[in-house]
Structures are given as structure tokens and as C-alpha cells.
Design a protein around this motif. Structure first.
Motif, PDB file in Angstrom:
ATOM      1  N   SER A   1      39.142  42.852  34.573  1.00 50.04           N
ATOM      2  CA  SER A   1      38.785  41.799  35.538  1.00 50.04           C
ATOM      3  C   SER A   1      38.677  40.416  34.911  1.00 50.04           C
ATOM      4  N   ALA A   2      38.537  40.360  33.586  1.00 52.63           N
ATOM      5  CA  ALA A   2      38.440  39.040  32.933  1.00 52.63           C
ATOM      6  C   ALA A   2      39.829  38.507  32.543  1.00 52.63           C
ATOM      7  N   GLN A   3      40.860  39.329  32.769  1.00 52.46           N
ATOM      8  CA  GLN A   3      42.220  38.944  32.375  1.00 52.46           C
ATOM      9  C   GLN A   3      42.914  38.178  33.513  1.00 52.46           C
ATOM     10  N   PRO A   4      43.972  37.421  33.161  1.00 49.67           N
ATOM     11  CA  PRO A   4      44.776  36.809  34.229  1.00 49.67           C
ATOM     12  C   PRO A   4      45.401  37.904  35.094  1.00 49.67           C
TER      13      PRO A   4
ATOM     14  N   PRO B   1      50.123  33.668  44.893  1.00 49.23           N
ATOM     15  CA  PRO B   1      50.148  33.369  43.443  1.00 49.23           C
ATOM     16  C   PRO B   1      48.823  32.825  42.903  1.00 49.23           C
ATOM     17  N   SER B   2      48.010  32.232  43.788  1.00 49.91           N
ATOM     18  CA  SER B   2      46.773  31.596  43.265  1.00 49.91           C
ATOM     19  C   SER B   2      45.575  32.557  43.339  1.00 49.91           C
ATOM     20  N   LEU B   3      45.858  33.827  43.572  1.00 52.47           N
ATOM     21  CA  LEU B   3      44.773  34.820  43.649  1.00 52.47           C
ATOM     22  C   LEU B   3      43.931  34.790  42.369  1.00 52.47           C
TER      23      LEU B   3
ATOM     24  N   ALA C   1      53.277  42.782  44.861  1.00 54.02           N
ATOM     25  CA  ALA C   1      53.372  42.079  46.152  1.00 54.02           C
ATOM     26  C   ALA C   1      52.212  41.100  46.316  1.00 54.02           C
ATOM     27  N   LEU C   2      51.031  41.518  45.901  1.00 53.96           N
ATOM     28  CA  LEU C   2      49.855  40.641  46.014  1.00 53.96           C
ATOM     29  C   LEU C   2      50.081  39.348  45.247  1.00 53.96           C
TER      30      LEU C   2
ATOM     31  N   ALA D   1      39.256  38.498  40.805  1.00 53.75           N
ATOM     32  CA  ALA D   1      38.305  39.165  41.717  1.00 53.75           C
ATOM     33  C   ALA D   1      38.956  39.404  43.078  1.00 53.75           C
ATOM     34  N   GLU D   2      39.676  38.407  43.580  1.00 48.76           N
ATOM     35  CA  GLU D   2      40.346  38.567  44.882  1.00 48.76           C
ATOM     36  C   GLU D   2      41.444  39.628  44.772  1.00 48.76           C
ATOM     37  N   PHE D   3      42.162  39.611  43.629  1.00 51.44           N
ATOM     38  CA  PHE D   3      43.226  40.609  43.430  1.00 51.44           C
ATOM     39  C   PHE D   3      42.625  42.016  43.450  1.00 51.44           C
ATOM     40  N   LEU D   4      41.553  42.208  42.698  1.00 50.33           N
ATOM     41  CA  LEU D   4      40.969  43.551  42.578  1.00 50.33           C
ATOM     42  C   LEU D   4      40.433  44.049  43.918  1.00 50.33           C
ATOM     43  N   GLN D   5      39.865  43.132  44.696  1.00 47.66           N
ATOM     44  CA  GLN D   5      39.357  43.524  46.017  1.00 47.66           C
ATOM     45  C   GLN D   5      40.512  44.018  46.907  1.00 47.66           C
ATOM     46  N   ALA D   6      41.622  43.266  46.891  1.00 50.09           N
ATOM     47  CA  ALA D   6      42.786  43.658  47.703  1.00 50.09           C
ATOM     48  C   ALA D   6      43.422  44.936  47.153  1.00 50.09           C
ATOM     49  N   PHE D   7      43.409  45.081  45.821  1.00 49.16           N
ATOM     50  CA  PHE D   7      43.994  46.262  45.175  1.00 49.16           C
ATOM     51  C   PHE D   7      43.214  47.521  45.555  1.00 49.16           C
TER      52      PHE D   7
END
Ligand SMILES: CSC[C@H]1O[C@H](OP(=O)(O)O)[C@H](O)[C@@H]1O
Length: 353
Positions: free
Chosen positions: A112-115, A69-71, A63-64, A74-80
Motif C-alpha cells: 500500500s505504500a508503493q506507487p 491514472p491519478s488513483l 483497467a483501474l 488507497a483508492e486502488f486497493l479499495q476498488a481492487f
């Protein structure tokens, strides 16, 4: 009848609140729906809750990405991480919920270094792995438990409490897995299943599972357990677990503690069947295990009508804690922990984990 299954980006959950009358699946397409399914016990049982939570985290990840889509990673992991903390609130006692979320979050952190798309693909694979592992964990635990009980060298009469079966796991069950293994070896005489008030997991779920497998089962009310132990030749008690502290104190469905006292009084060995993921070694003893308290209506509703009683006059703890001194052994997927106390558990984990 699968307890739950992952299907093209949605989690199908067998709704246990309406079993055995109806077999219907809840389709969860958002993590919030998984949280709700866990909270109302549509999916229940420590291992099954862990597997469901893992897929809930996958739904959150998808969902994130879909919504933003432009997350960045780092932003993804914070929300996750934030979703994990909210999903953990679904139920406090079963440690597998927290264990599964922590496993997915820490794995995502290593990427965290991956897409972001790679991170989401990896957590989906990990959730499927957690489910697949539970299948094998149940089988191994059942073998170890049956081997231990076969030392009694006679067909066995077992008493169990609540439901620690296929419906509480992704496999054949923990306590009911051991019972199934004994039955397969022709060494099971009968199972006495406590109905397990107030939600009747024993009457509704355990009895249904054992009858479907043609395993001799007798349903009893919870207040019959003492008399059954005294008059029906019970050879062992086997139950599941929701959280086991470092000293072996074990949280399980309310009523388990009382059954352990009755077993002790009647000289009947009391066993717990649980995966290593149910141990919480950060807790020194059972005094530290959070005990879920549930809605008063579960207790004060009789024959479909709530008794005219204020909720404040109802006590509804979903679990209690059995002291390790009442437990003969814990059956795990890596072997049997006999006399489960701090020293034996520590030694077992050092040599098996
Ligand atoms: C295999 S662990 C099952 C464990 O979970 C049950 O609780 P609930 O039905 O509230 O999820 C019960 O404590 C079982 O022993």
C-alpha cells in the motif's frame, strides 16, 4: 493445447464448453470476461479456476490504472478489493477461486505504500507464480499418489469421475496426474471414466485427455459404475476435489458421493487428489461447504431439446460431499494424508505447511 495462458495483458482461455468438437480460445481482456468464462465452465476445475481468477484480478488492476491514472494506492486497493468480491461470485464451491483472489488481494495490501504501477506489476508477477506453482504441484502430487498406489504391486485398473486432468489445472492434472504417473511407470492397465452427467466432463474431457496420451480408457455411463466395480476388477477410485473441509469431508462433482459408497461396498480404496489450496480449514465439516446449483436446462435438455418440464421440477447441484470416512487417503503436493480426518489433517498441515 493449454488450458489457459497469459499473453501481453490478455488471458487466453481454452473454451471447454465446445470440447472436444472444437478447440477455440476465448480472449479475456476484462475481469468480467474471466468471471463469465468461469461461470459457464469455459474454464473449470478448481485449480484452473484459481489461476484464471488470479489473472482476472490482474486485468482488473490494469483497467483501474488505465481508466483512472491519478488513483492513489488507497483508492486502488479499495476498488481492487471490490472486484475480488464480485469475481468470487462466479462459482461458490471451488475454494481455489477464493484462495487465489485472497492471495492477490492480501499481497496488494502489503504494497500500500508503493506507487500503484508497482502494485499492478507485483500482482501480475504473483498471478504468473500461481500458474507456475500449479505445474509443480501437479507433478509432486502425481508422484506421491503413484508411489502410494504402486504398493498394490500389480498393473492397476482405475475408475475416475468427472475431469480432474490437465483441463482442470495448469499442469498435468490431479487425479489424472496420478493416472499419468502410473502409466509412465507401466503400471496402469485401464481407466474407466464416468461420463459425468449432466455436463459430461468425463465423456468430453477425460476421455479426450487420456486418448491423446495413449492411456487405455473405457467410457461408461454413470449408472454403470457399480457393475464395472463388480465385474471389471477395479483396483482403486481416484477423483479430484473442489473443497475439502477440516475433517476431510470432500466436495467434488455430483455423483462422487455415490461412487464412494459403491467403492466402499466393493472393498475398493477411494482416493482424492488435491492441492493444499483446496483445503478449507475454516470449515469444520462438509456440512458447511456451499454447493452450487446450476441452471435446470443442463439437466432437462436431452438431445438438444429441453424436456417440457418446469425448472422448479429439476434439481441440478453441481457437487456433492463425500464423507471423510469413505476416503482412504488424499494425495497432495506435500505427501499423502492417510485416513483424512480432523486429527490427521491438522497434524499434516502443522508439519507440511
Ligand atoms: C482438479 S479439480 C477438478 C474438479 O472440478 C470439477 O468440477 P467442474 O467441472 O464443475 O469445475 C470436478 O468437481 C473435478 O473433480
Amino acid at each position: 493445447m493449454d488450458t489457459l495462458y497469459w499473453q501481453k495483458g490478455s488471458l487466453q482461455v481454452l473454451d471447454q464448453t465446445v470440447l472436444p468438437e472444437k478447440e477455440v480460445y476465448r480472449t479475456c481482456t476484462a475481469w468480467q470476461e474471466v468471471r463469465d468464462a468461469i461461470a459457464v465452465l469455459a474454464v473449470r476445475g478448481a485449480p484452473a479456476i484459481g489461476v484464471a481468477a488470479a489473472y482476472g484480478m490482474v486485468l482488473a488492476g490494469k483497467a483501474l490504472v488505465r481508466e483512472r491514472p491519478s488513483l492513489t494506492a488507497a483508492e486502488f486497493l479499495q476498488a481492487f478489493h471490490a472486484v475480488g468480491k464480485q469475481l468470487e461470485q462466479a462459482r461458490p464451491t471451488a475454494v481455489n477461486l477464493h484462495w487465489a483472489i485472497a492471495r492477490l488481494v492480501s499481497m496488494a495490501d502489503t504494497l500500500s505504500a508503493q506507487p500503484v504501477s508497482c502494485i499492478v506489476a507485483a500482482i501480475e508477477t504473483e498471478a504468473c507464480r500461481i500458474q507456475a506453482e500449479d505445474l509443480e504441484i501437479n507433478r509432486a502430487m502425481s508422484r506421491f499418489g503413484a508411489e502410494e498406489l504402486l504398493k498394490q504391486d500389480k498393473p492397476l485398473t482405475i475408475l475416475t469421475h468427472c475431469n480432474a486432468g490437465a483441463l482442470a489445472t495448469a499442469g498435468i492434472g490431479t487425479a489424472l496426474g496420478v493416472i499419468r504417473a502410473l502409466h509412465a511407470k507401466g503400471r496402469l492397465l485401464r481407466v474407466y471414466a464416468d461420463e459425468t452427467r449432466p455436463l459430461l466432463q468425463g465423456a468430453r474431457l477425460t476421455v479426450t485427455e487420456l486418448m491423446a496420451d495413449h492411456i487405455p480408457v473405457t467410457l461408461i455411463t454413470d449408472n454403470m459404475a457399480a457393475w464395472v466395480m463388480k465385474t471389471k476388477g477395479v483396483d482403486a477410485v481416484i477423483v479430484g476435489a473442489d473443497r475439502i473441509a477440516a475433517n476431510g469431508d470432500t466436495a467434488n462433482k455430483i455423483g462422487t458421493y455415490g461412487v464412494s459408497i459403491l467403492a466402499k461396498e466393493h472393498g475398493i480404496p477411494f482416493y482424492v487428489a488435491a492441492p493444499l489450496s483446496t483445503f478449507d480449514l475454516t470449515l469444520a465439516s462438509g456440512a458447511d461447504i456451499p454447493i452450487e446449483e446450476r441452471n435446470a436446462d443442463e439437466v432437462r435438455t436431452v438431445r438438444g431439446t429441453p424436456i417440457a418440464l418446469p425448472a422448479t421440477a429439476v434439481f441440478n447441484p453441481a457437487f456433492d460431499v463425500t464423507p471423510h470416512t469413505h476416503i482412504q487417503a488424499v494425495f497432495t503436493e506435500k505427501g499423502v494424508i492417510r485416513t483424512p480426518d480432523t486429527a490427521h489433517i491438522d497434524s499434516f498441515f502443522r508439519s507440511h505447511h
